[in-house]
Scaffold this motif. Structure first.
Motif, PDB file in Angstrom:
ATOM      1  N   ALA A 160     -20.237  24.425  34.059  1.00  0.00           N
ATOM      2  CA  ALA A 160     -21.286  24.668  33.063  1.00  0.00           C
ATOM      3  C   ALA A 160     -21.989  23.384  32.668  1.00  0.00           C
ATOM      4  N   ASN A 161     -21.234  22.281  32.639  1.00  0.00           N
ATOM      5  CA  ASN A 161     -21.796  20.998  32.221  1.00  0.00           C
ATOM      6  C   ASN A 161     -21.410  19.914  33.219  1.00  0.00           C
ATOM      7  N   ARG A 162     -22.389  19.396  33.930  1.00  0.00           N
ATOM      8  CA  ARG A 162     -22.161  18.282  34.850  1.00  0.00           C
ATOM      9  C   ARG A 162     -21.606  17.108  34.046  1.00  0.00           C
ATOM     10  N   ASN A 163     -20.580  16.432  34.561  1.00  0.00           N
ATOM     11  CA  ASN A 163     -19.952  15.347  33.812  1.00  0.00           C
ATOM     12  C   ASN A 163     -19.311  14.359  34.772  1.00  0.00           C
ATOM     13  N   ASP A 164     -19.912  13.193  34.905  1.00  0.00           N
ATOM     14  CA  ASP A 164     -19.440  12.172  35.827  1.00  0.00           C
ATOM     15  C   ASP A 164     -18.216  11.463  35.260  1.00  0.00           C
ATOM     16  N   ASP A 165     -17.554  10.663  36.108  1.00  0.00           N
ATOM     17  CA  ASP A 165     -16.382   9.914  35.664  1.00  0.00           C
ATOM     18  C   ASP A 165     -16.784   8.790  34.711  1.00  0.00           C
ATOM     19  N   THR A 166     -15.976   8.583  33.694  1.00  0.00           N
ATOM     20  CA  THR A 166     -16.137   7.437  32.806  1.00  0.00           C
ATOM     21  C   THR A 166     -15.729   6.174  33.558  1.00  0.00           C
ATOM     22  N   VAL A 167     -16.431   5.066  33.278  1.00  0.00           N
ATOM     23  CA  VAL A 167     -16.095   3.770  33.881  1.00  0.00           C
ATOM     24  C   VAL A 167     -15.873   2.759  32.760  1.00  0.00           C
ATOM     25  N   ILE A 168     -14.724   2.085  32.810  1.00  0.00           N
ATOM     26  CA  ILE A 168     -14.348   1.114  31.781  1.00  0.00           C
ATOM     27  C   ILE A 168     -13.948  -0.192  32.444  1.00  0.00           C
ATOM     28  N   ARG A 169     -14.336  -1.286  31.829  1.00  0.00           N
ATOM     29  CA  ARG A 169     -13.881  -2.601  32.271  1.00  0.00           C
ATOM     30  C   ARG A 169     -13.330  -3.358  31.065  1.00  0.00           C
ATOM     31  N   ILE A 170     -12.273  -4.125  31.257  1.00  0.00           N
ATOM     32  CA  ILE A 170     -11.736  -4.936  30.183  1.00  0.00           C
ATOM     33  C   ILE A 170     -12.512  -6.251  30.143  1.00  0.00           C
ATOM     34  N   VAL A 171     -13.202  -6.485  29.035  1.00  0.00           N
ATOM     35  CA  VAL A 171     -14.031  -7.674  28.851  1.00  0.00           C
ATOM     36  C   VAL A 171     -13.574  -8.395  27.585  1.00  0.00           C
ATOM     37  N   ASN A 172     -13.227  -9.658  27.714  1.00  0.00           N
ATOM     38  CA  ASN A 172     -12.761 -10.443  26.574  1.00  0.00           C
ATOM     39  C   ASN A 172     -11.589  -9.744  25.875  1.00  0.00           C
ATOM     40  N   GLY A 173     -10.717  -9.118  26.688  1.00  0.00           N
ATOM     41  CA  GLY A 173      -9.511  -8.486  26.171  1.00  0.00           C
ATOM     42  C   GLY A 173      -9.700  -7.109  25.582  1.00  0.00           C
ATOM     43  N   ARG A 174     -10.931  -6.565  25.647  1.00  0.00           N
ATOM     44  CA  ARG A 174     -11.211  -5.263  25.038  1.00  0.00           C
ATOM     45  C   ARG A 174     -11.933  -4.364  26.037  1.00  0.00           C
ATOM     46  N   ALA A 175     -11.689  -3.061  25.924  1.00  0.00           N
ATOM     47  CA  ALA A 175     -12.349  -2.109  26.824  1.00  0.00           C
ATOM     48  C   ALA A 175     -13.846  -2.055  26.544  1.00  0.00           C
ATOM     49  N   ALA A 176     -14.630  -2.142  27.608  1.00  0.00           N
ATOM     50  CA  ALA A 176     -16.084  -2.007  27.510  1.00  0.00           C
ATOM     51  C   ALA A 176     -16.501  -0.821  28.367  1.00  0.00           C
ATOM     52  N   PHE A 177     -17.220   0.115  27.775  1.00  0.00           N
ATOM     53  CA  PHE A 177     -17.680   1.293  28.506  1.00  0.00           C
ATOM     54  C   PHE A 177     -18.886   0.929  29.363  1.00  0.00           C
ATOM     55  N   ILE A 178     -18.710   1.003  30.668  1.00  0.00           N
ATOM     56  CA  ILE A 178     -19.848   0.886  31.575  1.00  0.00           C
ATOM     57  C   ILE A 178     -20.556   2.237  31.634  1.00  0.00           C
ATOM     58  N   ARG A 179     -19.745   3.293  31.609  1.00  0.00           N
ATOM     59  CA  ARG A 179     -20.276   4.663  31.571  1.00  0.00           C
ATOM     60  C   ARG A 179     -19.308   5.503  30.749  1.00  0.00           C
ATOM     61  N   ARG A 180     -19.793   6.089  29.673  1.00  0.00           N
ATOM     62  CA  ARG A 180     -18.950   6.928  28.810  1.00  0.00           C
ATOM     63  C   ARG A 180     -19.263   8.387  29.121  1.00  0.00           C
ATOM     64  N   SER A 181     -18.309   9.070  29.752  1.00  0.00           N
ATOM     65  CA  SER A 181     -18.582  10.429  30.203  1.00  0.00           C
ATOM     66  C   SER A 181     -17.296  11.262  30.165  1.00  0.00           C
ATOM     67  N   ARG A 182     -16.807  11.712  31.341  1.00  0.00           N
ATOM     68  CA  ARG A 182     -15.634  12.584  31.375  1.00  0.00           C
ATOM     69  C   ARG A 182     -14.440  11.965  30.629  1.00  0.00           C
ATOM     70  N   GLY A 183     -13.745  12.808  29.857  1.00  0.00           N
ATOM     71  CA  GLY A 183     -12.596  12.356  29.092  1.00  0.00           C
ATOM     72  C   GLY A 183     -12.946  11.898  27.693  1.00  0.00           C
ATOM     73  N   PHE A 184     -14.225  11.624  27.446  1.00  0.00           N
ATOM     74  CA  PHE A 184     -14.677  11.153  26.128  1.00  0.00           C
ATOM     75  C   PHE A 184     -15.779  12.038  25.542  1.00  0.00           C
ATOM     76  N   VAL A 185     -16.690  12.481  26.376  1.00  0.00           N
ATOM     77  CA  VAL A 185     -17.778  13.364  25.935  1.00  0.00           C
ATOM     78  C   VAL A 185     -17.247  14.793  25.872  1.00  0.00           C
ATOM     79  N   PRO A 186     -17.519  15.543  24.783  1.00  0.00           N
ATOM     80  CA  PRO A 186     -18.494  15.263  23.728  1.00  0.00           C
ATOM     81  C   PRO A 186     -17.877  14.814  22.399  1.00  0.00           C
ATOM     82  N   GLU A 187     -16.796  14.065  22.418  1.00  0.00           N
ATOM     83  CA  GLU A 187     -16.237  13.566  21.167  1.00  0.00           C
ATOM     84  C   GLU A 187     -17.290  12.794  20.382  1.00  0.00           C
ATOM     85  N   PRO A 188     -17.396  13.029  19.086  1.00  0.00           N
ATOM     86  CA  PRO A 188     -18.427  12.350  18.299  1.00  0.00           C
ATOM     87  C   PRO A 188     -18.030  10.930  17.904  1.00  0.00           C
TER      88      PRO A 188
END
Length: 766
Positions: free
Chosen positions: A365-393
């Protein structure tokens, strides 16, 4: 002891996560009477009993909630005693669904996973096994309330066994909307290119495994779309996939059975391991091992690789066939276009790309690509926020009126917001492509329908030619607010850090390009920012981009633009530059610069990094977005010497603002070429650029009495640059802000736009 009655309204992620059966069991355990029911945007609980039991219930409600539930607020009031005879679960009521929170898709849980590998279980080898604690959610929802008849699982009526589990409040599959079994659920099939069925069920998975091991390329349907897969340990299929996709260099993500297998080719440590193994299962970008035992063409020219673990039943069963296998798992789409989601579409569009299809008959029903995360300066940085997180507010530190942000052009998302909640959509892509722009419109309609938020205020980019800008102007009319690109970045950063409405920060926004309020191209900006406006107080030295957008695709053009006034034609010809049309194009670029024809000025940070990569021979042609800068960072990782480059901060002759002179940085590289390796000079460029920007920011912040300095924009994904800026800022006694829950890149633009529109402000920019 006298009995009392209390009415609870619980908001948050409390639908589709087993919250009502949890409340039922908790109430029964404490001997309480009453009911629990889903009202769409919250759960209502009426409980009656003695005060001690009521207090215990209230204490344990947030403490013992289901693993996927997230409570944002509990409102309680005392009501009249009604003398219920038992505690019951009342069916969902249709009604108000504004700010309803649908849970995201999550990985198969350990209990379900153990069942699909248990020969005695009726779920043995059944890939669609789920419960209230796992599986697809958002990708199945058609409308609200979140009940089975409103999802794509309505196409699969429950068998008696599943019906019994679905209706048993003590069963972990109680009201798990995607619940099914081999008798009543979706089916898996292996198809050839003509759509002929070669195998069904588990046999389809086993044969798909054999084909992958033999070097075939397959499409595999998942929760929110199709992956294209091949054996990542073998050069031949990976190179063939690159040829078919026309992606000569762009890195592929890979999937492995578990973290132990990942350790054979990458370094999943600290926060990287935590995200990799979490129930959200994002693609996590990890450092490669020096002894890299996958095909080199998986991630060419880079020091890191995107890795994920299996999250669907199909993937788990596939990797069980050959436990030490590692497969490329890349989205089934052309760059910037929407991912393939329909079976017929896969058979038609992927015919020249894959050899076989492993697909199922459940509609997405809803196309949803994979989320991509990289650890930058010791913290997670979302390169792409999608599956597993959307649609959490995203929870806001203040209230906004009903609003929407439609995003930028590249790496676009959409955001709807109201009250203290903002809902950012899944990754959409490059909306300059008609197909993606249509998908953008679909996402917005669906997001409005699922949240129940009808936006009154619209926010969009300043750029008049963006499809998203025109869409917002047509939809919102006079209620549309144009928000400068880099200011949207800083607004998103401020709210992402829960800063209150009266906050002021120095915001650093570093990226490729963005339309400036003066009509020029910006991309290396220092703002004094509040939620009610900004002032541009510094920037990188604007540099010529001969050929306009061509200079972003051909970094050799940027080298010539930056060094044109410093070096003559003879010196420029000696540099390792490359042009598609060879010397003819070189001469054309020289004439453009000499005559000032088709040359635009840009303060872009990304273009400076591109130029450095080309000048050092690290990346002379860009084949995907961000390639030169990414390869520059990877080259810098090999540096063995510290090299200083000149930092010069003149006042710009047009803006009158202090700037970092990036021409001097490139000239420093030019003068030191031959004395140091390209790796040493790549490191020096990044280090000096970061120090120059942060020193300028610290100076300006001190002068203006600002205590916080924050960083946003695509350049913030560079660990070296971000860590250097953060270190300099903190050493100077300032608080450093980075993104927490939303993307650093253009995925956060819609969030910033929605905030500006929802606060009903006309952001003043100078």
């Amino acid at each position: 002891m006298q009995n009392e009655a209390r009415l609870f309204h619980v908001t948050g992620t409390v639908q589709g996560v087993g919250f009502r059966p949890f409340v039922y069991q908790l109430a029964k355990a404490h001997g309480l009477l009453g009911y629990v029911k889903n009202l769409g945007n919250h759960v209502e609980i009426l409980i009656e009993g003695n005060r001690e039991s009521l207090e215990s219930f209230l204490q344990e409600l947030p403490e013992k909630k289901p693993p996927l539930a997230k409570i944002t607020e509990i409102k309680i009031r005392t009501v009249s005693f009604s003398s219920y005879s038992k505690f019951i679960i009342v069916p969902s009521e249709s009604g108000v669904f504004e700010n309803s929170i649908i849970p995201p898709d999550t990985a198969i849980c350990e209990k379900c996973r153990s069942e699909i590998f248990d020969p005695s279980s009726r779920y043995y080898r059944y890939p669609f096994t789920v419960c209230t604690n796992c599986g697809p959610r958002y990708t199945t929802v058609r409308t609200l309330p979140y009940d089975r008849e409103n999802t794509t699982m309505a196409d699969f009526p429950l068998c008696p066994e599943c019906e019994a589990e679905y209706t048993d409040p003590l069963n972990r599959r109680y009201h798990a909307q995607p619940v099914c079994c081999p008798k009543c659920g979706p089916e898996l099939a292996l198809l050839d290119l003509d759509g002929n069925t070669l195998a069904n069920g588990y046999e389809a998975i086993a044969k798909a495994s054999d084909l992958l091991q033999q070097g075939s390329i397959l499409s595999i349907k998942g929760f929110g779309g199709f992956h294209i897969a091949c054996d990542a340990r073998k050069e031949k299929p990976v190179r063939e996939l690159r040829r078919r996709l026309m992606r000569p260099e762009q890195p592929f993500a890979v999937m492995a059975k578990n973290a132990e297998i990942v350790e054979s080719f990458a370094e999943p440590e600290g926060a990287g391991r935590e995200y990799l193994t979490s129930y959200r299962r994002p693609i996590t970008v990890l450092p490669m091992l020096k002894q890299f035992n996958l095909a080199e063409s998986v991630s060419p020219g880079l020091h890191n690789i995107g890795v994920m673990l299996p999250y669907t039943g199909t993937q788990n069963l596939l990797f069980d066939c050959v436990p030490d296998s590692v497969y490329v798992m890349t989205s089934a789409n052309l760059p910037g276009r929407p991912m393939v989601v329909e079976n017929k579409e896969a058979i038609e569009k992927l015919r020249e790309i894959v050899d076989f299809h492993l697909l199922h008959n459940r509609v997405i029903a809803n196309r949803n690509d994979d989320t991509v995360i990289r650890i930058v300066n010791g913290r997670a940085a979302f390169i792409r926020r999608s599956r597993g997180f959307v649609p959490e507010p995203i929870e806001l530190p203040f209230e906004v009126e009903a609003s929407i942000g439609v995003g930028a052009e590249m790496n676009s998302t959409a955001t709807v917001a109201k009250g203290k909640l903002a809902y950012i959509s899944q990754y959409i892509g490059n909306t300059s492509h008609l197909e993606t722009f249509k998908y953008h419109s679909e996402v917005i309609r669906h997001l409005i329908r699922l949240t129940g938020i009808e936006p009154f205020h619209w926010g969009c980019d300043l750029h008049p030619s963006f499809n998203t800008t025109r869409f917002a102007m047509n939809s919102g009319g006079e209620n549309t607010l144009k928000v400068q690109h880099h200011y949207a970045h800083i607004l998103a950063l401020m709210a992402d850090n829960s800063l209150p409405l009266d906050s002021r920060i120095l915001g650093i926004s570093l990226d490729g390009v963005g339309y400036g309020s003066d009509g020029t191209v910006w991309g290396g900006e220092l703002f004094e920012s509040s939620y009610f406006g900004y002032e541009r107080i510094g920037h990188l030295l604007p540099q010529p981009m001969p050929g306009g957008d061509l200079a972003s695709r051909e970094p050799s053009r940027m080298v010539m633009g930056i060094l044109f006034e410093k070096l003559g034609r003879t010196e420029l010809e000696k540099l390792p530059l490359r042009f598609p049309q060879g010397k003819l194009e070189f001469s054309a670029v020289m004439k453009q610069l000499e005559n000032g024809v088709n040359v635009i000025q840009s303060s872009s940070t990304g273009r400076v990094l591109d130029a450095a990569a080309a000048m050092l021979g690290i990346c002379v042609t860009r084949t995907y977005d961000g390639e030169p800068a990414m390869k520059l960072e990877s080259a810098a990782k090999k540096s063995t010497h510290v090299v200083d480059l000149p930092l010069v901060f003149p006042k710009h002759r047009k803006s009158g603002l202090p700037v970092l002179d990036t021409t001097e940085l490139l000239m420093g590289i030019y003068e030191l070429s031959g004395k140091y390796s390209s790796a040493d000079l790549a490191f020096a460029l990044e280090e000096s650029l970061a120090k120059g920007i942060s020193e300028l920011a610290v100076s300006l912040a001190a002068r203006r009495g600002l205590e916080m300095i924050g960083l946003s924009g695509g350049v913030a994904y560079n660990d070296h640059i971000t860590s250097c800026i953060a270190g300099t800022v903190r050493e100077a006694g300032f608080e450093f802000l980075a993104h927490r829950q939303v993307s650093c890149g253009d995925g956060c633009i819609s969030f910033g736009q929605a905030l500006a529109a929802g606060l009903r402000i006309n952001p003043r920019g100078t």
